[in-house]
Scaffold this active site. Structure first.
Site, mmCIF file in Angstrom:
data_model
loop_
_atom_site.group_PDB
_atom_site.id
_atom_site.type_symbol
_atom_site.label_atom_id
_atom_site.label_comp_id
_atom_site.label_asym_id
_atom_site.label_seq_id
_atom_site.Cartn_x
_atom_site.Cartn_y
_atom_site.Cartn_z
ATOM 1 C CE LYS A 58 -6.616 2.951 7.404
ATOM 2 N NZ LYS A 58 -7.128 4.090 6.627
ATOM 3 N NE ARG A 64 6.100 6.801 0.262
ATOM 4 C CZ ARG A 64 5.395 6.418 1.339
ATOM 5 N NH1 ARG A 64 4.369 5.579 1.208
ATOM 6 N NH2 ARG A 64 5.696 6.879 2.540
ATOM 7 N NE ARG A 106 -4.624 8.876 11.842
ATOM 8 C CZ ARG A 106 -4.369 7.894 10.973
ATOM 9 N NH1 ARG A 106 -5.368 7.325 10.304
ATOM 10 N NH2 ARG A 106 -3.119 7.502 10.776
ATOM 11 N N GLY A 157 -5.273 8.223 6.136
ATOM 12 C CA GLY A 157 -4.305 9.247 6.515
ATOM 13 C C GLY A 157 -3.239 9.446 5.453
ATOM 14 C CG ASP A 198 1.999 0.034 9.982
ATOM 15 O OD1 ASP A 198 1.378 0.765 10.775
ATOM 16 O OD2 ASP A 198 2.155 0.309 8.772
ATOM 17 C CE LYS A 226 -2.674 0.572 3.693
ATOM 18 N NZ LYS A 226 -2.751 1.853 4.413
ATOM 19 C CB SER A 246 2.988 12.025 10.398
ATOM 20 O OG SER A 246 2.733 11.203 9.279
ATOM 21 N NE ARG A 288 -3.096 0.294 14.749
ATOM 22 C CZ ARG A 288 -2.755 0.615 13.502
ATOM 23 N NH1 ARG A 288 -1.487 0.650 13.164
ATOM 24 N NH2 ARG A 288 -3.681 0.907 12.625
#
Length: 401
Positions: free
Chosen positions: A382, A26, A118, A90, A285, A21, A159, A316
């Site tokens: 998702k 990108r 967020r 996001g 992740d 993903k 981020s 999370r």
């Protein structure tokens, strides 16, 4: 049905890792402003990837999908007004935010889920300095103005998507430097952006205190096959650590994806059964599924430096803690760390908190518990819509889908 029951005795077989993903987002974005058409091969269209495609289409980019082939015809004209919905992606939101002004004079942006809350402030502040205006401080809002080059600066521990977003529009402004005011986290995602830019003919450097994108036009490579996703494949690697027998294919062993460290982490866990500590700051992740493995493999373990995980599809840290508690695992939250004690896991009903990684981790836990029921399982779409098809094919009974 909002609940799904999974019964597992043994998982075994072969899995082809789905397209990354991170790379797909990108490639789609760079192709939309390259010099000519690009064909991108994607073997799984998650909700997030389709959100990026839909947004680019609404911004005036022509995109054709023929089975697994996506052909992007770049846009060379600005629309007057565009309306896009980034849903709860996001990546889509942050990556497109600097780009929209190049494709549309005015863009109305909507969202769903937790995305409205967020973080985005640091990116918005930099974009304001670059000439863009925002109707509100958070979504939904309207963006207009003309983008111009500035000296960009971000903290390295916010981020990484902010930095990647600026890197991807840098070729449109003759290159740029992005200063880092603190240590860079999630460096692997910046390296993914660097590799994608390189494929489109643009060089960049990642240094300790800055990222440099050198001047150069985006030149389409013609055809791209998106490599396999280590983040999602990690669930099957961890399943093997819990007793499954799954061969995972379509993964690039020397990938710049940071989550290929799952192999190293699992070796570390096997060699440290009494106490194991894993710094998750560069591979966030992997947090949820590693928590499941650690609960069965180590007397005591710590997943540390997980601060930014509080701002994902769920908090999370908390949702992982709640999932483990549902299974009967003894664990504690200490600041930004999760402390886990080896525990016997029992069948449970798990609230996914609409978080795709909670859904997948709870499913893999059924190897131990033999049964799990998951609320709001649809969240898996998702990132991995075919996940339960794979789980069923590998041997689980999937009920009430």
């Amino acid at each position: 049905m909002i609940f799904m029951k999974i019964k597992t005795d043994k998982l075994q077989g072969k899995v082809d890792a789905i397209s990354s993903k991170s790379f797909a987002h990108r490639f789609l974005i760079l192709a939309s402003v390259a010099d000519t058409d690009t064909t991108i091969i994607i073997n799984e269209f998650s909700n997030d990837i389709m959100t990026t495609i839909d947004c680019l289409r609404n911004l005036g980019v022509e995109i054709e999908i023929n089975e697994n082939e996506v052909t992007v015809h770049p846009s060379f004209f600005q629309k007057d007004v565009s309306d896009i919905n980034v849903n709860d992606s996001g990546s889509t939101f942050r990556f497109l935010l600097p780009l929209v002004s190049f494709l549309s004079q005015k863009t109305n942006i909507q969202c769903s889920g937790r995305l409205q809350d967020r973080p985005i402030k640091e990116l918005v502040d930099q974009l304001k300095l670059s000439g863009l205006t925002f109707s509100e401080e958070k979504l939904p809002f309207t963006v207009d103005g003309t983008f111009h080059k500035i000296d960009f600066e971000f903290p390295g521990d916010v981020s990484s998507q902010y930095i990647s977003a600026i890197m991807m529009i840098a070729p449109l402004i003759g290159g740029c430097e992005i200063k880092l005011s603190s240590k860079l986290e999630s460096t692997g995602y910046i390296k993914i952006t660097q590799e994608c830019l390189k494929l489109f003919g643009v060089d960049s450097e990642i240094l300790i205190d800055k990222v440099i994108v050198k001047p150069g036009a985006l030149k389409s490579p013609g055809k791209i096959i998106v490599e396999g996703d280590w983040s999602n494949a990690a669930f099957f690697w961890c399943a093997n650590a819990l007793g499954a027998d799954i061969k995972v294919e379509n993964l690039k062993k020397d990938s710049v994806q940071a989550d290929r460290k799952i192999v190293e982490f699992l070796e570390k866990i096997e060699n440290n059964e009494v106490y194991c500590e894993i710094d998750i700051s560069q591979t966030p992740d992997l947090f949820v599924i590693l928590a499941v493995v650690l609960s069965q493999k180590c007397d005591k373990s710590v997943l540390k430096n997980a601060k930014r995980l509080r701002l994902k599809e769920s908090d999370r840290i908390k949702s992982t803690y709640d999932m483990l508690k549902s299974f009967g695992v003894n664990c504690e939250i200490e600041g930004d760390n999760l402390v886990i004690y080896k525990s016997e896991m029992k069948p449970a009903v798990v609230n996914s908190c609409d978080d795709h990684r909670i859904v997948m981790a709870a499913t893999i836990a059924s190897i131990i518990t033999k049964e799990v029921e998951i609320k709001d399982w649809q969240a898996v779409k998702k990132s991995y819509p075919s996940f339960f098809d794979e789980i069923e094919r590998l041997g689980s009974d999937v009920i009430d889908r």
